[in-house]
Design a protein around this motif. Sequence first.
Motif, mmCIF file in Angstrom:
data_model
loop_
_atom_site.group_PDB
_atom_site.id
_atom_site.type_symbol
_atom_site.label_atom_id
_atom_site.label_comp_id
_atom_site.label_asym_id
_atom_site.label_seq_id
_atom_site.Cartn_x
_atom_site.Cartn_y
_atom_site.Cartn_z
ATOM 1 N N ASP A 135 41.709 36.206 36.940
ATOM 2 C CA ASP A 135 40.418 36.152 36.035
ATOM 3 C C ASP A 135 39.132 37.415 36.086
ATOM 4 N N TRP A 136 38.871 36.300 37.968
ATOM 5 C CA TRP A 136 37.626 37.059 38.482
ATOM 6 C C TRP A 136 38.071 39.045 38.026
ATOM 7 N N PHE A 137 39.148 38.635 39.054
ATOM 8 C CA PHE A 137 39.130 40.413 39.035
ATOM 9 C C PHE A 137 39.317 41.252 37.560
ATOM 10 N N TYR A 138 40.086 40.611 36.228
ATOM 11 C CA TYR A 138 39.772 41.536 35.007
ATOM 12 C C TYR A 138 38.317 41.379 33.798
ATOM 13 N N SER A 139 37.876 40.533 35.018
ATOM 14 C CA SER A 139 36.690 40.347 34.457
ATOM 15 C C SER A 139 36.309 41.695 34.558
ATOM 16 N N ASP A 140 36.287 42.231 36.047
ATOM 17 C CA ASP A 140 34.930 42.879 36.463
ATOM 18 C C ASP A 140 36.286 44.798 36.133
ATOM 19 N N ASN A 141 36.985 44.505 36.032
ATOM 20 C CA ASN A 141 38.156 45.718 36.038
ATOM 21 C C ASN A 141 38.849 46.177 34.609
ATOM 22 N N PRO A 142 39.077 46.587 33.709
ATOM 23 C CA PRO A 142 40.381 46.481 32.572
ATOM 24 C C PRO A 142 41.484 47.252 32.734
ATOM 25 N N VAL A 143 42.226 46.517 32.584
ATOM 26 C CA VAL A 143 43.777 46.678 32.763
ATOM 27 C C VAL A 143 43.819 48.382 32.265
ATOM 28 N N LYS A 144 44.043 49.140 32.653
ATOM 29 C CA LYS A 144 44.637 50.952 32.658
ATOM 30 C C LYS A 144 45.022 51.842 34.131
ATOM 31 N N GLY A 145 45.243 52.573 34.211
ATOM 32 C CA GLY A 145 45.849 53.697 34.986
ATOM 33 C C GLY A 145 47.004 53.673 35.302
ATOM 34 N N ASN A 146 47.670 53.794 36.619
ATOM 35 C CA ASN A 146 49.016 53.575 36.620
ATOM 36 C C ASN A 146 48.953 53.154 38.138
ATOM 37 N N LYS B 76 46.557 49.120 36.512
ATOM 38 C CA LYS B 76 47.302 48.656 35.112
ATOM 39 C C LYS B 76 48.537 47.125 35.944
ATOM 40 N N ASN B 77 47.568 46.680 36.852
ATOM 41 C CA ASN B 77 48.476 45.468 36.971
ATOM 42 C C ASN B 77 47.671 45.061 38.255
ATOM 43 N N PHE B 78 46.600 43.723 38.660
ATOM 44 C CA PHE B 78 46.420 42.631 39.588
ATOM 45 C C PHE B 78 47.047 41.600 39.239
ATOM 46 N N THR B 79 48.200 41.579 40.589
ATOM 47 C CA THR B 79 49.144 40.722 40.877
ATOM 48 C C THR B 79 48.813 39.494 42.150
ATOM 49 N N VAL B 80 48.399 38.622 41.649
ATOM 50 C CA VAL B 80 48.284 37.352 42.718
ATOM 51 C C VAL B 80 49.223 36.325 44.046
ATOM 52 N N ILE B 81 49.353 36.519 45.131
ATOM 53 C CA ILE B 81 50.338 36.129 46.157
ATOM 54 C C ILE B 81 50.037 35.322 46.165
ATOM 55 N N ASP B 82 49.971 33.303 46.171
ATOM 56 C CA ASP B 82 49.971 32.727 47.392
ATOM 57 C C ASP B 82 51.202 31.428 47.516
ATOM 58 N N GLN B 83 50.524 32.617 49.152
ATOM 59 C CA GLN B 83 52.149 32.145 49.650
ATOM 60 C C GLN B 83 51.950 30.989 50.985
ATOM 61 N N ARG B 84 50.783 30.056 50.919
ATOM 62 C CA ARG B 84 50.126 29.001 51.706
ATOM 63 C C ARG B 84 51.037 27.485 51.138
ATOM 64 N N GLU B 85 51.418 27.007 51.726
ATOM 65 C CA GLU B 85 52.485 25.959 52.145
ATOM 66 C C GLU B 85 51.622 24.860 51.341
ATOM 67 N N ASN B 86 50.379 25.002 51.509
ATOM 68 C CA ASN B 86 49.351 23.541 51.025
ATOM 69 C C ASN B 86 48.483 24.399 50.723
ATOM 70 N N LYS B 87 48.607 24.163 49.278
ATOM 71 C CA LYS B 87 47.258 24.209 48.307
ATOM 72 C C LYS B 87 45.579 24.075 48.351
ATOM 73 N N GLU B 88 45.662 22.939 49.659
ATOM 74 C CA GLU B 88 44.503 22.362 49.150
ATOM 75 C C GLU B 88 43.882 22.974 50.394
ATOM 76 N N ILE B 89 42.286 23.313 50.119
ATOM 77 C CA ILE B 89 41.502 24.123 50.912
ATOM 78 C C ILE B 89 41.030 23.021 51.874
ATOM 79 N N GLY B 90 40.449 21.787 51.644
ATOM 80 C CA GLY B 90 39.642 20.981 52.713
ATOM 81 C C GLY B 90 38.822 20.631 52.051
#
Length: 353
Positions: free
Chosen positions: A83-94, A46-60
């Motif tokens: 966006d990537w996840f929801y493009s392949d997985n419609p929002v439904k379920g529990n 029903k939902n996909f949450t992304v938590i980005d806990q990196r202090e430095n968001k730059e990759i390199g």
Amino acid sequence: MISYFCENSIMKKIFFFLFATLFMNAQKTETIKLSQSVKSKKINYKNFTVIDQRENKEIGSVMYHKDQVNIAFENNAVKDFQDWFYSDNPVKGNDELVLLIENIKVSEDKQEKFSIGKLEVRASTFLKKEDGYHLLYRKDTVATVSSRVTPYLAQSLAKKISLTFSELLKGSYNAKPWEITISQEELQNYETILKDTLEIYKADHLKEGVYKDYYSFFTHHPEHGFIIETNSKGIVTKAVNGEEKMPIRNFYAFVYNGVPYKVIPVGYTEIFRDELGLFIEVKKEELFPESNSSFMMVGGGIAGLIGSVVANVAIVAIDAKAAKKRKAMAGTEVSLDPLTGHYILPENFGKSK
């Protein structure tokens, strides 16, 4: 005088413009393309949450000839992964799936005639329920790419980032959630909290039997009813529960006569414990045997055993050359990751010094 200052000011502006132009031209960006399918065929979310806990968001960044190439997301990690996840997985379920990003880092090791691009990724997924977060799956990995193989290090590393997270999400769909609950406030320190709950670290005496997977082993729950059997030479070959018989190679680990063993491709080896956790002493050829390896499976038993005198005797009985070859190679300590069951390989594992 006024004319001089005006001309000087104009020259400075031209200089800074040219400098900025050259700097921008010397810096390019390789965008991470999240293109693999991450469709879940078993579970709807029903939902996909992304938590980005990196202090430095730059990759390199890495170099391409004289240009510095930065590796970056098209927008940012949170938006691009959702966006990537929801493009392949419609929002439904529990169920609610949570992706926790702990580290995404790219670096470059410049040698005399080539460079090695290095990617470090650490991220985990959780199933969020009413009582909190339950660990599903984890990636804690390091990958390298050499410019001798491809000159486009940035492109190769960007692809590896996409592939790594694709594997993480797909592995999460089939993973069994941990019973141990983590609160949202504890997510930043979930690894330490989960390790502190594992019974395998606390037990003075280990329970005899076979363990089907890493989770049952680290939580100290052997398979009910199974008895370990050996062959005439004392080598563990299978586990029996009434009429059900299973080869020992089908299990993650087992405890026999109070000693824990890890099943590996060529047999099994003793598991040791220190203040940092659990580890085995093993050679690269035993974890990643080649198809023409001298170690082999014989009659449901194990030919390539390690870690004891009995093991070497077993090898000698089948292949004296294999035993001699193994004795000549030094073993290396390889830790067992309690949150994935995977091997934590030391740097330069298997390379001659």
